[in-house]
Design an enzyme around this catalytic site. Structure first.
Site, short mmCIF file in Angstrom:
data_model
loop_
_atom_site.label_atom_id
_atom_site.label_comp_id
_atom_site.label_asym_id
_atom_site.label_seq_id
_atom_site.Cartn_x
_atom_site.Cartn_y
_atom_site.Cartn_z
N SER A 70 0.94 -0.72 -0.42
CA SER A 70 -0.02 0.51 -0.15
C SER A 70 0.47 1.40 0.32
CB SER A 70 -1.03 -0.28 1.21
OG SER A 70 -0.30 0.05 2.35
N GLU A 83 1.67 5.49 0.53
CA GLU A 83 0.14 6.65 0.81
C GLU A 83 1.11 8.19 0.12
OE1 GLU A 83 0.42 8.16 4.97
OE2 GLU A 83 1.55 9.91 4.68
N ASP A 112 -2.62 16.35 14.78
CA ASP A 112 -1.03 16.94 15.02
C ASP A 112 -1.70 18.98 15.39
OD1 ASP A 112 0.39 15.10 15.75
OD2 ASP A 112 1.37 14.95 13.91
N PHE A 118 12.48 15.05 9.05
CA PHE A 118 11.42 14.00 9.57
C PHE A 118 11.80 14.12 10.84
CE2 PHE A 118 7.83 11.78 7.46
CZ PHE A 118 6.46 12.49 8.18
N HIS A 121 3.58 -0.97 3.75
CA HIS A 121 2.91 0.15 3.44
C HIS A 121 3.81 1.59 3.53
CE1 HIS A 121 -0.35 3.85 3.62
NE2 HIS A 121 0.54 4.38 4.32
#
Length: 285
Positions: free
Chosen positions: A5, A7, A99, A207, A256
């Site tokens: 999968s 994102e 967030d 990040f 993912h």
């Protein structure tokens, strides 16, 4: 065969829209379980997420999982958004607390859900969605301990989630230890590792710092050296492929990928793992 999968994030311009479409087109031959579309911090891309998820669902023919958070929204606003997703044929939701947009501490909306568990319970009561949630192999920054981190994940599963997708990590042992601890805590739902192919080490490191994802000295030194020696992409490919290969060899059956709307490195990793795109056989004259 390892299930995949991917994102993506919603586009903020016409050019970015075309780039997102190109990304999905490049990844679709890998026959993903779903393509997810993120929500910005503080719900800042709420409308863009809705539009992108609905458009991809309509035009790509792929299952689309829309992110949904409770940050900065009342309960009625959140449920209204969920209903729009359901009406457009989207039956997969990635439910997250979310967030604050300014990077500060999370503060619930006065008329909103206090946390992700409340959000998941409300979505589950609608009876329209397959709900996935976030998980944190290196512990969520707001958790007091790893035990509390796992307790929260169990509460989310018990509230109605069917699967967890982890924050990215750099060492396979981080995920494997977490998976074992979750099993010991009675969590039986699938936990899918989130994989970040590092196309830009400086950005990935920043990040990781924001997410509380640790980077050990050996890994950081190796990425830094690869950049100095102008072989960053080759090292990133090797590192990510080795990470995924270790996970698969330890029984992981789904991955993912966080693509950042840049599919090239993800595609190369999948090819290195033998997860090549399906292709029609053609006669060559």
């Amino acid at each position: 065969m390892t299930a995949l999968s991917f994102e993506t994030f919603p586009p903020k311009s016409l050019d970015a829209s075309f780039h997102l479409w190109d990304t999905v087109q490049a990844l679709s031959p890998l026959e993903p379980r779903f393509i997810s579309v993120t929500y910005g911090a503080g719900g800042s891309t709420q409308a863009l997420t809705q539009e992108a998820a609905q458009t991809l669902r309509k035009t790509s023919g792929l299952p689309v999982a829309a992110h949904l958070t409770c940050t900065g929204q009342s309960k009625s606003d959140v449920l209204r958004t969920a209903s729009r997703f359901a009406a457009s044929g989207i039956s997969d939701i990635v439910a997250l607390r979310g967030d604050a947009e300014n990077g500060g501490a999370f503060t619930p909306h006065p008329e909103g859900y206090a946390n992700s568990v409340e959000l998941i319970e409300a979505l589950a009561k609608m009876g329209k969605f397959n709900i996935r949630v976030g998980a944190y192999p290196d512990s969520h920054p707001d958790a007091a301990s790893m035990a509390q981190n796992i307790d929260w994940l169990k509460a989310k599963i018990d509230a109605g989630a069917s699967e967890a997708i982890t924050q990215f990590f750099f060492e396979a042992d981080s995920f494997l230890r977490f998976r074992d601890a979750c099993a010991d805590a009675g969590i039986t739902a699938p936990i899918t590792p989130g994989i970040l192919p590092v196309a830009n080490w400086k950005r990935a490191k920043a990040f990781a710092d924001r997410c509380g994802t640790p980077v050990d000295v050996v890994t950081a030194t190796a990425f830094d050296r690869a950049e100095r020696e102008d072989r960053a992409e080759l090292f990133a490919l090797t590192h990510c492929a080795d990470l995924c290969d270790t996970l698969v060899s330890e029984g992981v059956d789904a991955l993912h990928f966080y693509t950042l709307n840049r599919p090239d490195l993800t595609l190369k990793v999948c090819r290195a793992l033998g997860l090549v795109p399906a292709a029609a056989i053609r006669n060559v004259a």
